[in-house]
Design a protein around this motif. Structure first.
Motif, PDB file in Angstrom:
ATOM      1  N   THR A  38       0.836  -1.212   0.000  1.00 21.06           N
ATOM      2  CA  THR A  38       0.000   0.000   0.000  1.00 21.06           C
ATOM      3  C   THR A  38       0.863   1.250   0.000  1.00 21.06           C
ATOM      4  O   THR A  38       0.557   2.240  -0.679  1.00 21.06           O
ATOM      5  CB  THR A  38      -0.917   0.007   1.258  1.00 21.06           C
ATOM      6  N   ILE A  50      -2.488   9.049  -1.845  1.00 19.78           N
ATOM      7  CA  ILE A  50      -3.571   8.096  -1.579  1.00 19.78           C
ATOM      8  C   ILE A  50      -4.774   8.879  -1.073  1.00 19.78           C
ATOM      9  O   ILE A  50      -4.632   9.761  -0.211  1.00 19.78           O
ATOM     10  CB  ILE A  50      -3.135   7.027  -0.555  1.00 19.78           C
ATOM     11  N   LEU A  72      -5.659   4.083   8.128  1.00 23.93           N
ATOM     12  CA  LEU A  72      -6.063   2.806   7.532  1.00 23.93           C
ATOM     13  C   LEU A  72      -6.862   1.930   8.493  1.00 23.93           C
ATOM     14  O   LEU A  72      -7.513   0.989   8.066  1.00 23.93           O
ATOM     15  CB  LEU A  72      -4.828   2.039   7.049  1.00 23.93           C
TER      16      LEU A  72
END
Length: 532
Positions: A38, A50, A72
């Motif tokens: 990620t 992101i 996250l």
């Protein structure tokens, strides 16, 4: 015929999930590699951002490793380790949060093949720890000492920190702002909490302002406020923790009276108390009055009639920074205010910034604080500018305190990788393979920098290995020429402390995860707990 059967003993609560052994270590490594995948695209000057959408619909656009990992909401207990090391890197040095998580993931990836081949995790951890110590010693040996007060050196470090951020196109403007902000602090303390950051939506990024002093948004004000002065030279500033407001009796007390005159006497007494406070403030010679508590309409008009500026409900953080800048002391009473308890600055003014009005105290005699007023089109943009500036400020702060730098752009990682490979050849046994694996893991940083920039990673890594083998210590990826080059001469500088902290933290996280071979997860709490 009787058989002695050992009864089944239930130790853990029903529903508890328990798994252990080699499979568990590999599962933990795979979880960390998912996190690494990620973060990888966000590394370096050409790293992508992101877009994170929270459960409440709030959006965040960022490529800051610590911010992404925090948002996250990771539930896997082993992967949570990467979040923790990224946060510790952010708190300790401010930058390198993505690098440290990627490096820790790569160390685990290299260890995975050893685990599958049956090598003891403790042997791998021992080799990694030795390799980490060798790397840190080598960085300390190679680091270039620069002039502590060199403005140019600080600006180069800040520019490198900003190169991967949203504001890289405006880095010349924001670099100077970051360096000026750190320079305004007490050189013996360098407490970054004294740098206030205010966000005003609207306008261009380069309309952001550096205020050498304190700025805060205009507080709630009553009628009479517009009659107060909006610009005062060499003001005397009084800071209070006193409420200057009439209270409605029906809300705060029950009063029983027999005559109308008694009620009037109570009202008059209250007016007399507040007017006595206001007279004491006016007699002190102060022409700016700030209070943490409300200043009501009566007091606002009273101050306006006497050409005094006032602001009530000033936040505690803003009040503390005002006192640090202008001097003076916070008063809890209005009686016996001495001149030494008043602060001062060269200029106070109230100005319009975007759609907001701000109170500015500039050129303060004791100024060990400053304020950055950030502008930008969208809230998400301003929030990312704030995170980018935080990284740059922390880097400059570290460069002032520890003025040793190394070349960025993967140069130091390639040099360390070469050094470890040469060291590995001098020892025998499994440790040779493990230290060589650590050397290979370090190459993930320059490789990922190339991939994110769309360059041929294999070709450039071969060029870098060749250059470092010939003794070109500071050769790294040069994004301007899309080739390799001497990054020390190109001023791609990073404080040595950032790299030391990143390697130490990544090694610590990797060795800790390798030592966990059993996970016991309680059904009721839903949280994992590792047991060695």
């Amino acid at each position: 015929m009787a058989f002695n059967q050992t009864p089944t003993i239930v130790v853990l609560k029903e529903g508890t999930d328990s798994s252990q052994g080699k499979g568990q270590i590999i599962a933990n490594i795979n979880a960390c590699l998912a996190i690494q995948d990620t973060l990888k695209p966000t590394l370096g000057p050409y790293g992508s951002d992101i877009l994170l959408v929270a459960s409440n619909g709030k959006t965040t656009v960022s490529n800051d490793g610590a911010t992404i990992l925090k948002l996250l909401d990771i539930v896997h207990p082993a992967a949570q380790m990467l979040v923790d090391i990224s946060r510790s890197q952010d708190a300790e040095v401010g930058d390198g949060t993505t690098s440290v998580a990627i490096l820790a993931g790569e160390l685990l990836k290299e260890a995975k093949s050893f685990i599958e081949d049956g090598v003891s995790p403790h042997l791998i951890a021992k080799g990694y720890r030795l390799a980490s110590e060798l790397c840190i010693e080598k960085i300390e040996e190679l680091a270039v000492d620069t002039n502590k007060g060199d403005q140019e050196m600080l600006e180069k470090c800040a520019t490198t920190a900003m190169s991967s951020k949203l504001i890289s196109q405006n880095s010349a403007f924001f670099t100077k702002m970051a360096v000026d902000a750190v320079r305004s602090l007490d050189p013996d303390d360098l407490d970054e909490s004294r740098i206030g950051i205010k966000k005003v939506p609207g306008g261009a990024l380069e309309e952001s302002m550096f205020v050498n002093g304190v700025a805060f948004k205009k507080t709630f004000s009553y009628a009479g406020f517009e009659q107060q002065p909006k610009q005062i030279k060499d003001p005397k500033i009084l800071a209070l923790n006193v409420e200057l407001e009439l209270k409605a009796e029906r809300d705060n007390a029950e009063v029983r009276v027999h005559r109308v005159g008694d009620y009037q006497a109570i009202v008059d007494a209250e007016w007399e108390i507040i007017l006595r406070k206001l007279d004491s403030i006016a007699a002190s010679g102060a022409n700016i009055v700030l209070s943490k508590l409300p200043i009501g309409d009566l007091a606002t008009q009273y101050f306006a009639d006497r050409n005094i500026f006032c602001a009530g409900r000033v936040s505690a953080a803003d009040m503390d920074r005002v006192l640090q800048a202008v001097g003076g002391q916070l008063q809890s009473t209005c009686s016996d205010i001495r001149p030494s308890e008043l602060g001062t600055c060269a200029l106070f003014e109230e100005v319009q910034i975007g759609s907001e009005r701000y109170n500015l105290f500039t050129d303060c005699p004791r100024a060990r604080t400053c304020t950055l007023i950030l502008r930008g089109g969208a809230e998400q943009v301003i929030a990312e500018v704030e995170r980018s500036l935080h990284d740059a400020i922390m880097i400059v702060k570290r460069a002032v305190a520890h003025h040793e730098v190394v070349a960025g752009g993967g140069a130091i990682e390639m040099e360390l990788s070469k050094y470890l490979r040469e060291y590995a050849k001098t020892i025998a046994g499994k440790q040779q393979l493990i230290i060589a694996a650590f050397a290979k893991a370090l190459e993930v940083i320059p490789r990922q920098l190339c991939e994110n920039a769309g360059l041929d990673a294999i070709e450039l890594l071969n060029k870098l290995r060749s250059a470092h083998a010939k003794g070109e210590t500071w050769y790294g990826v040069d994004f301007q020429s899309e080739n390799v080059g001497d990054n020390m001469k190109s001023f791609v500088w990073e404080p040595a402390l950032v790299k030391i902290n990143a390697i130490a933290s990544a090694t610590e996280a990797a060795t800790l995860l390798l030592s966990v071979d059993e996970t016991i997860k309680s059904e009721s709490q839903g949280r994992g707990q590792g047991a060695n």
